[in-house]
Design a protein around this motif. Structure first.
Motif, PDB file in Angstrom:
ATOM      1  N   VAL A  85       0.843  -1.203   0.000  1.00  0.00           N
ATOM      2  CA  VAL A  85       0.000   0.000   0.000  1.00  0.00           C
ATOM      3  C   VAL A  85       0.877   1.251   0.000  1.00  0.00           C
ATOM      4  CG1 VAL A  85      -1.592   1.340   1.447  1.00  0.00           C
ATOM      5  CG2 VAL A  85      -2.046  -1.065   0.986  1.00  0.00           C
ATOM      6  N   PHE A  86       1.940   1.250   0.798  1.00  0.00           N
ATOM      7  CA  PHE A  86       2.832   2.407   0.835  1.00  0.00           C
ATOM      8  C   PHE A  86       3.464   2.646  -0.535  1.00  0.00           C
ATOM      9  CE2 PHE A  86       6.652   4.828   1.591  1.00  0.00           C
ATOM     10  CZ  PHE A  86       6.229   5.771   2.504  1.00  0.00           C
ATOM     11  N   ALA A  87       3.958   1.585  -1.161  1.00  0.00           N
ATOM     12  CA  ALA A  87       4.617   1.727  -2.465  1.00  0.00           C
ATOM     13  C   ALA A  87       3.656   2.227  -3.537  1.00  0.00           C
ATOM     14  CB  ALA A  87       5.228   0.389  -2.888  1.00  0.00           C
ATOM     15  N   VAL A  88       2.425   1.763  -3.498  1.00  0.00           N
ATOM     16  CA  VAL A  88       1.448   2.135  -4.527  1.00  0.00           C
ATOM     17  C   VAL A  88       0.886   3.534  -4.294  1.00  0.00           C
ATOM     18  CG1 VAL A  88      -0.821   1.555  -5.474  1.00  0.00           C
ATOM     19  CG2 VAL A  88       0.852  -0.240  -5.089  1.00  0.00           C
ATOM     20  N   LEU A  89       0.577   3.874  -3.041  1.00  0.00           N
ATOM     21  CA  LEU A  89      -0.127   5.120  -2.758  1.00  0.00           C
ATOM     22  C   LEU A  89       0.768   6.323  -2.479  1.00  0.00           C
ATOM     23  CD1 LEU A  89      -3.135   3.883  -0.614  1.00  0.00           C
ATOM     24  CD2 LEU A  89      -3.042   4.359  -3.064  1.00  0.00           C
ATOM     25  N   MET A  90       2.033   6.105  -2.180  1.00  0.00           N
ATOM     26  CA  MET A  90       2.923   7.219  -1.827  1.00  0.00           C
ATOM     27  C   MET A  90       2.944   8.323  -2.895  1.00  0.00           C
ATOM     28  SD  MET A  90       5.007   8.817  -0.022  1.00  0.00           S
ATOM     29  CE  MET A  90       6.160  10.084  -0.445  1.00  0.00           C
ATOM     30  N   PRO A  91       3.126   7.991  -4.175  1.00  0.00           N
ATOM     31  CA  PRO A  91       3.136   9.070  -5.166  1.00  0.00           C
ATOM     32  C   PRO A  91       1.779   9.766  -5.319  1.00  0.00           C
ATOM     33  CG  PRO A  91       4.031   7.030  -6.089  1.00  0.00           C
ATOM     34  CD  PRO A  91       3.436   6.693  -4.772  1.00  0.00           C
ATOM     35  N   ARG A  92       0.693   9.083  -4.971  1.00  0.00           N
ATOM     36  CA  ARG A  92      -0.636   9.637  -5.170  1.00  0.00           C
ATOM     37  C   ARG A  92      -1.152  10.426  -3.964  1.00  0.00           C
ATOM     38  NH1 ARG A  92      -0.186   4.744  -7.476  1.00  0.00           N
ATOM     39  NH2 ARG A  92      -0.859   4.473  -9.620  1.00  0.00           N
ATOM     40  N   TRP A 130       7.254  12.624   8.773  1.00  0.00           N
ATOM     41  CA  TRP A 130       7.232  13.952   8.154  1.00  0.00           C
ATOM     42  C   TRP A 130       8.423  14.786   8.626  1.00  0.00           C
ATOM     43  CZ3 TRP A 130       6.419  18.682  10.720  1.00  0.00           C
ATOM     44  CH2 TRP A 130       6.312  19.778   9.871  1.00  0.00           C
ATOM     45  N   ALA A 131       8.707  14.764   9.927  1.00  0.00           N
ATOM     46  CA  ALA A 131       9.808  15.568  10.468  1.00  0.00           C
ATOM     47  C   ALA A 131      11.158  15.122   9.916  1.00  0.00           C
ATOM     48  CB  ALA A 131       9.815  15.484  12.001  1.00  0.00           C
ATOM     49  N   VAL A 132      11.370  13.816   9.804  1.00  0.00           N
ATOM     50  CA  VAL A 132      12.665  13.316   9.325  1.00  0.00           C
ATOM     51  C   VAL A 132      12.833  13.591   7.838  1.00  0.00           C
ATOM     52  CG1 VAL A 132      13.996  11.211   8.876  1.00  0.00           C
ATOM     53  CG2 VAL A 132      12.967  11.579  11.116  1.00  0.00           C
ATOM     54  N   PHE A 133      11.857  13.188   7.024  1.00  0.00           N
ATOM     55  CA  PHE A 133      12.050  13.245   5.580  1.00  0.00           C
ATOM     56  C   PHE A 133      11.777  14.612   4.966  1.00  0.00           C
ATOM     57  CE2 PHE A 133      11.470   8.704   6.338  1.00  0.00           C
ATOM     58  CZ  PHE A 133      12.635   8.242   5.772  1.00  0.00           C
ATOM     59  N   VAL A 134      10.830  15.349   5.510  1.00  0.00           N
ATOM     60  CA  VAL A 134      10.489  16.650   4.932  1.00  0.00           C
ATOM     61  C   VAL A 134      11.277  17.777   5.598  1.00  0.00           C
ATOM     62  CG1 VAL A 134       8.616  18.275   4.499  1.00  0.00           C
ATOM     63  CG2 VAL A 134       8.216  15.829   4.224  1.00  0.00           C
ATOM     64  N   LEU A 135      11.262  17.827   6.916  1.00  0.00           N
ATOM     65  CA  LEU A 135      11.953  18.911   7.614  1.00  0.00           C
ATOM     66  C   LEU A 135      13.468  18.711   7.680  1.00  0.00           C
ATOM     67  CD1 LEU A 135       9.664  19.779  10.657  1.00  0.00           C
ATOM     68  CD2 LEU A 135       9.959  21.029   8.525  1.00  0.00           C
ATOM     69  N   ALA A 136      13.889  17.591   8.231  1.00  0.00           N
ATOM     70  CA  ALA A 136      15.321  17.394   8.484  1.00  0.00           C
ATOM     71  C   ALA A 136      16.110  17.117   7.197  1.00  0.00           C
ATOM     72  CB  ALA A 136      15.528  16.253   9.480  1.00  0.00           C
ATOM     73  N   LEU A 137      15.619  16.193   6.372  1.00  0.00           N
ATOM     74  CA  LEU A 137      16.364  15.824   5.161  1.00  0.00           C
ATOM     75  C   LEU A 137      15.989  16.675   3.948  1.00  0.00           C
ATOM     76  CD1 LEU A 137      16.325  11.938   5.510  1.00  0.00           C
ATOM     77  CD2 LEU A 137      18.192  13.519   6.030  1.00  0.00           C
ATOM     78  N   ASP A 138      14.916  17.434   4.043  1.00  0.00           N
ATOM     79  CA  ASP A 138      14.453  18.311   2.973  1.00  0.00           C
ATOM     80  C   ASP A 138      14.305  17.569   1.642  1.00  0.00           C
ATOM     81  OD1 ASP A 138      13.527  20.760   2.111  1.00  0.00           O
ATOM     82  OD2 ASP A 138      15.505  21.438   1.436  1.00  0.00           O
ATOM     83  N   MET A 139      13.702  16.391   1.723  1.00  0.00           N
ATOM     84  CA  MET A 139      13.500  15.583   0.511  1.00  0.00           C
ATOM     85  C   MET A 139      12.339  16.149  -0.297  1.00  0.00           C
ATOM     86  SD  MET A 139      14.173  11.711   1.830  1.00  0.00           S
ATOM     87  CE  MET A 139      14.125  11.060   0.180  1.00  0.00           C
ATOM     88  N   THR A 140      12.468  16.057  -1.586  1.00  0.00           N
ATOM     89  CA  THR A 140      11.417  16.559  -2.468  1.00  0.00           C
ATOM     90  C   THR A 140      10.429  15.431  -2.761  1.00  0.00           C
ATOM     91  OG1 THR A 140      12.802  16.064  -4.363  1.00  0.00           O
ATOM     92  CG2 THR A 140      12.857  18.316  -3.531  1.00  0.00           C
ATOM     93  N   ILE A 141       9.619  15.131  -1.784  1.00  0.00           N
ATOM     94  CA  ILE A 141       8.573  14.121  -1.930  1.00  0.00           C
ATOM     95  C   ILE A 141       7.242  14.805  -1.659  1.00  0.00           C
ATOM     96  CG2 ILE A 141       9.953  12.094  -1.338  1.00  0.00           C
ATOM     97  CD1 ILE A 141       9.031  12.309   1.509  1.00  0.00           C
ATOM     98  N   VAL A 143       4.014  15.799   0.061  1.00  0.00           N
ATOM     99  CA  VAL A 143       3.582  15.735   1.461  1.00  0.00           C
ATOM    100  C   VAL A 143       2.084  15.415   1.527  1.00  0.00           C
ATOM    101  CG1 VAL A 143       3.393  17.033   3.606  1.00  0.00           C
ATOM    102  CG2 VAL A 143       5.386  17.340   2.135  1.00  0.00           C
ATOM    103  N   TRP A 144       1.314  16.033   0.658  1.00  0.00           N
ATOM    104  CA  TRP A 144      -0.134  15.837   0.593  1.00  0.00           C
ATOM    105  C   TRP A 144      -0.519  15.449  -0.831  1.00  0.00           C
ATOM    106  CZ3 TRP A 144      -2.091  15.769   5.265  1.00  0.00           C
ATOM    107  CH2 TRP A 144      -1.516  16.515   6.261  1.00  0.00           C
ATOM    108  N   PRO A 145      -1.737  14.936  -1.044  1.00  0.00           N
ATOM    109  CA  PRO A 145      -2.136  14.561  -2.415  1.00  0.00           C
ATOM    110  C   PRO A 145      -2.122  15.750  -3.377  1.00  0.00           C
ATOM    111  CG  PRO A 145      -3.702  13.673  -0.818  1.00  0.00           C
ATOM    112  CD  PRO A 145      -2.736  14.547  -0.069  1.00  0.00           C
ATOM    113  N   TRP A 146      -2.399  16.941  -2.889  1.00  0.00           N
ATOM    114  CA  TRP A 146      -2.458  18.123  -3.743  1.00  0.00           C
ATOM    115  C   TRP A 146      -1.097  18.795  -3.920  1.00  0.00           C
ATOM    116  CZ3 TRP A 146      -5.121  17.512   0.851  1.00  0.00           C
ATOM    117  CH2 TRP A 146      -4.578  18.159   1.951  1.00  0.00           C
ATOM    118  N   SER A 147      -0.046  18.276  -3.278  1.00  0.00           N
ATOM    119  CA  SER A 147       1.274  18.909  -3.389  1.00  0.00           C
ATOM    120  C   SER A 147       2.216  18.169  -4.313  1.00  0.00           C
ATOM    121  CB  SER A 147       1.901  19.032  -1.993  1.00  0.00           C
ATOM    122  OG  SER A 147       2.143  17.759  -1.444  1.00  0.00           O
ATOM    123  N   ARG A 148       1.665  17.461  -5.292  1.00  0.00           N
ATOM    124  CA  ARG A 148       2.519  16.712  -6.230  1.00  0.00           C
ATOM    125  C   ARG A 148       3.103  17.592  -7.267  1.00  0.00           C
ATOM    126  NH1 ARG A 148      -0.666  12.321  -8.772  1.00  0.00           N
ATOM    127  NH2 ARG A 148      -2.483  13.456  -8.232  1.00  0.00           N
TER     128      ARG A 148
END
Length: 148
Positions: A85-92, A130-141, A143-148
């Motif tokens: 589920v994580f692999a399929v839904l993460m991009p969406r 969210w804190a590790v991947f978005v804030l700390a590592l600043d990864m471009t993934i 965050v929400w369905p509308w932020s693709r």
């Protein structure tokens, strides 16, 4: 004496998998040094650690009597389903909604009853992810369905 054949088997599999990961990473990626780590450094170190853990499990199981345990099919399928589920839904859906959903799926097969601890776990894991991947590592993934 009856040996712990389950730990012998799974410890050996763990050690072989770790050795395979370390060998593949060492052969295909540059390792670098502690000061300038290459792309293969981290996989090699993790493979060696996994191999060491597998050897410790295997060696300790050699001299220990084992009691056969049934395989936890329900729990195993719940974890695998949550990974799919994580692999399929993460991009969406983005990292927040997907992490919350997969935490709820994987915790739904836990033997402990109740909804409250699952919701607290879901909130904590989602916030930490969210804190590790978005804030700390600043990864471009997303965050929400509308932020693709």
């Amino acid at each position: 004496m009856q040996r712990d054949y389950q730990d012998l088997l799974w410890g050996s599999i763990l050690a072989m998998f770790g050795l395979a990961v370390a060998a593949y990473a060492a052969a295909h990626y540059e390792i670098g040094s502690l000061r300038r780590m290459g792309p293969g450094f981290f996989p090699v170190v993790l493979g060696v650690i996994l191999t060491a853990l597998g050897v410790v499990i295997t060696v300790s199981a050699w001299s220990r009597a084992g009691v056969p345990q049934p395989f936890a099919w329900r729990e195993g399928l719940g974890v695998i389903l949550s990974l799919v589920v994580f692999a399929v839904l993460m991009p969406r859906l983005g990292i927040v909604a997907t992490t919350a959903l997969t935490t709820l799926i994987s915790s739904s097969v836990a033997p402990r009853a109740g909804v409250g601890w699952r919701l607290v776990l879901c909130a904590a894991v989602t916030l930490l992810t969210w804190a590790v991947f978005v804030l700390a590592l600043d990864m471009t993934i997303p965050v929400w369905p509308w932020s693709r």
